[in-house]
Design a protein around this motif. Sequence first.
Motif, PDB file in Angstrom:
ATOM      1  N   GLU A 110       0.789  -1.016   0.076  1.00 14.61           N
ATOM      2  CA  GLU A 110       0.035   0.002   0.030  1.00 14.61           C
ATOM      3  C   GLU A 110       0.714   1.227   0.146  1.00 14.61           C
ATOM      4  N   ILE A 111       0.596   2.300  -0.705  1.00 14.34           N
ATOM      5  CA  ILE A 111       1.185   3.668  -0.831  1.00 14.34           C
ATOM      6  C   ILE A 111       0.038   4.622  -0.813  1.00 14.34           C
ATOM      7  N   SER A 112       0.345   5.444   0.065  1.00 16.08           N
ATOM      8  CA  SER A 112      -0.441   6.968   0.052  1.00 16.08           C
ATOM      9  C   SER A 112       0.084   7.959   0.374  1.00 16.08           C
ATOM     10  N   PHE A 113      -0.635   9.147  -0.084  1.00 15.86           N
ATOM     11  CA  PHE A 113       0.120  10.415   0.182  1.00 15.86           C
ATOM     12  C   PHE A 113      -1.020  11.468   0.737  1.00 15.86           C
ATOM     13  N   ASP A 114      -0.262  12.266   1.691  1.00 17.18           N
ATOM     14  CA  ASP A 114      -1.344  13.056   2.621  1.00 17.18           C
ATOM     15  C   ASP A 114      -0.424  14.297   1.978  1.00 17.18           C
ATOM     16  N   ILE A 115      -1.060  15.224   1.082  1.00 19.69           N
ATOM     17  CA  ILE A 115      -0.618  16.211   0.628  1.00 19.69           C
ATOM     18  C   ILE A 115      -1.140  17.411   0.926  1.00 19.69           C
ATOM     19  N   ALA A 116      -0.368  18.713   1.324  1.00 16.20           N
ATOM     20  CA  ALA A 116      -1.102  19.817   1.918  1.00 16.20           C
ATOM     21  C   ALA A 116      -0.223  20.687   1.099  1.00 16.20           C
ATOM     22  N   PRO A 117      -0.834  21.459   0.056  1.00 20.68           N
ATOM     23  CA  PRO A 117      -0.199  22.329  -0.735  1.00 20.68           C
ATOM     24  C   PRO A 117       0.506  23.549   0.114  1.00 20.68           C
ATOM     25  N   GLY A 118       1.866  23.755  -0.220  1.00 20.77           N
ATOM     26  CA  GLY A 118       2.589  24.593   0.713  1.00 20.77           C
ATOM     27  C   GLY A 118       2.825  24.260   2.090  1.00 20.77           C
ATOM     28  N   ARG A 119       2.435  23.107   2.659  1.00 17.85           N
ATOM     29  CA  ARG A 119       2.930  22.585   3.952  1.00 17.85           C
ATOM     30  C   ARG A 119       3.453  21.224   4.023  1.00 17.85           C
ATOM     31  N   GLY A 120       3.535  20.662   2.730  1.00 18.52           N
ATOM     32  CA  GLY A 120       4.485  19.488   2.919  1.00 18.52           C
ATOM     33  C   GLY A 120       3.525  18.147   2.302  1.00 18.52           C
ATOM     34  N   THR A 121       4.153  17.012   2.461  1.00 20.77           N
ATOM     35  CA  THR A 121       3.805  15.781   1.890  1.00 20.77           C
ATOM     36  C   THR A 121       4.384  14.585   2.914  1.00 20.77           C
ATOM     37  N   ILE A 122       3.164  13.847   3.172  1.00 17.00           N
ATOM     38  CA  ILE A 122       3.450  12.380   3.986  1.00 17.00           C
ATOM     39  C   ILE A 122       3.367  11.332   2.932  1.00 17.00           C
ATOM     40  N   VAL A 123       4.402  10.622   2.788  1.00 21.39           N
ATOM     41  CA  VAL A 123       4.252   9.338   1.880  1.00 21.39           C
ATOM     42  C   VAL A 123       4.129   8.126   2.845  1.00 21.39           C
ATOM     43  N   HIS A 124       3.180   7.434   3.130  1.00 25.00           N
ATOM     44  CA  HIS A 124       3.028   6.436   3.830  1.00 25.00           C
ATOM     45  C   HIS A 124       3.061   5.059   2.945  1.00 25.00           C
ATOM     46  N   LEU A 125       3.901   4.266   3.475  1.00 23.54           N
ATOM     47  CA  LEU A 125       4.232   3.016   2.589  1.00 23.54           C
ATOM     48  C   LEU A 125       3.983   1.992   3.889  1.00 23.54           C
ATOM     49  N   ARG A 126       3.317   0.933   3.272  1.00 22.58           N
ATOM     50  CA  ARG A 126       2.939  -0.664   4.047  1.00 22.58           C
ATOM     51  C   ARG A 126       3.313  -1.662   3.333  1.00 22.58           C
ATOM     52  N   LYS A 127       4.237  -2.437   3.991  1.00 20.23           N
ATOM     53  CA  LYS A 127       4.411  -3.767   3.378  1.00 20.23           C
ATOM     54  C   LYS A 127       4.151  -4.918   4.515  1.00 20.23           C
ATOM     55  N   HIS A 128       3.431  -5.875   4.093  1.00 22.37           N
ATOM     56  CA  HIS A 128       3.147  -7.191   4.852  1.00 22.37           C
ATOM     57  C   HIS A 128       4.690  -7.770   4.875  1.00 22.37           C
ATOM     58  N   LEU A 129       4.849  -8.246   5.807  1.00 22.03           N
ATOM     59  CA  LEU A 129       6.252  -8.821   6.543  1.00 22.03           C
ATOM     60  C   LEU A 129       6.177 -10.286   6.026  1.00 22.03           C
ATOM     61  N   ASP A 130       7.232 -10.867   5.229  1.00 22.27           N
ATOM     62  CA  ASP A 130       7.533 -12.307   5.247  1.00 22.27           C
ATOM     63  C   ASP A 130       8.656 -12.839   6.049  1.00 22.27           C
ATOM     64  N   TRP A 131       8.454 -14.013   6.726  1.00 26.33           N
ATOM     65  CA  TRP A 131       9.466 -14.385   7.783  1.00 26.33           C
ATOM     66  C   TRP A 131      10.414 -15.470   7.210  1.00 26.33           C
ATOM     67  N   ASP A 132      11.620 -15.299   7.592  1.00 26.47           N
ATOM     68  CA  ASP A 132      12.664 -16.120   7.466  1.00 26.47           C
ATOM     69  C   ASP A 132      12.622 -17.485   8.261  1.00 26.47           C
ATOM     70  N   GLU A 133      12.097 -18.454   7.684  1.00 26.43           N
ATOM     71  CA  GLU A 133      11.739 -19.487   8.498  1.00 26.43           C
ATOM     72  C   GLU A 133      13.311 -20.134   9.211  1.00 26.43           C
ATOM     73  N   ASP A 134      14.537 -19.732   8.735  1.00 26.16           N
ATOM     74  CA  ASP A 134      15.601 -20.086   9.190  1.00 26.16           C
ATOM     75  C   ASP A 134      15.901 -19.214  10.656  1.00 26.16           C
ATOM     76  N   ALA A 135      15.392 -18.230  10.738  1.00 24.43           N
ATOM     77  CA  ALA A 135      15.440 -17.415  11.699  1.00 24.43           C
ATOM     78  C   ALA A 135      14.939 -17.825  13.095  1.00 24.43           C
ATOM     79  N   ARG A 136      15.641 -18.929  13.707  1.00 27.48           N
ATOM     80  CA  ARG A 136      15.253 -19.544  14.849  1.00 27.48           C
ATOM     81  C   ARG A 136      14.940 -18.773  16.228  1.00 27.48           C
ATOM     82  N   PHE A 137      15.511 -17.491  16.220  1.00 24.73           N
ATOM     83  CA  PHE A 137      15.624 -16.797  17.481  1.00 24.73           C
ATOM     84  C   PHE A 137      14.451 -16.145  17.979  1.00 24.73           C
ATOM     85  N   LEU A 138      13.369 -16.300  17.001  1.00 24.27           N
ATOM     86  CA  LEU A 138      12.069 -15.996  17.186  1.00 24.27           C
ATOM     87  C   LEU A 138      11.490 -16.819  17.869  1.00 24.27           C
ATOM     88  N   ASP A 139      10.914 -16.981  19.273  1.00 21.56           N
ATOM     89  CA  ASP A 139      10.332 -17.869  19.959  1.00 21.56           C
ATOM     90  C   ASP A 139       9.045 -18.060  19.468  1.00 21.56           C
TER      91      ASP A 139
END
Length: 146
Positions: A110-139
């Motif tokens: 997902e990507i979205s923009f909150d734009i306020a002319p003359g006051r700036g921009t917020i770019v919002h990025l969202r990514k669902h995470l994929d897990w490394d199954e070999d990362a055994r340190f997460l109990d």
Amino acid sequence: MNMEFSLALPREAIGIPMVRRALGDSLRSLGVTEDCVADILLAVTEACANAVRHGGPANRYEVETAIGYGRCDVRIIDKGQGIIRVPEHYPATDVENGRGILIMQAVVDEISFDIAPGRGTIVHLRKHLDWDEDARFLDDRVLTAV
């Protein structure tokens, strides 16, 4: 578990590697796959480059990150003119600019923009995470709840 951090950076390219390091190391330490980390870092790099290039007149911009609930949310906040034109297709290969937003759209969920002319921009990025199954340190995968 929910992890949040924010960075206030100078509007100079030198800050972009700092963002990449902090975010990349955080995601890797939690066991996120390298492909997923690479996608997030590419999108964030493009958004930060835009903030550096177009975020005036302020001499700084901010990056706010929240990692939890199986996703990564990043907001890049600048004080620029607040003008964004989303291209419909990639520009010709001989054109230097105009690919950043399309690249971001291609690698995050997902990507979205909150734009306020003359006051700036917020770019919002969202990514669902994929897990490394070999990362055994997460109990437990508290980060994937909900």
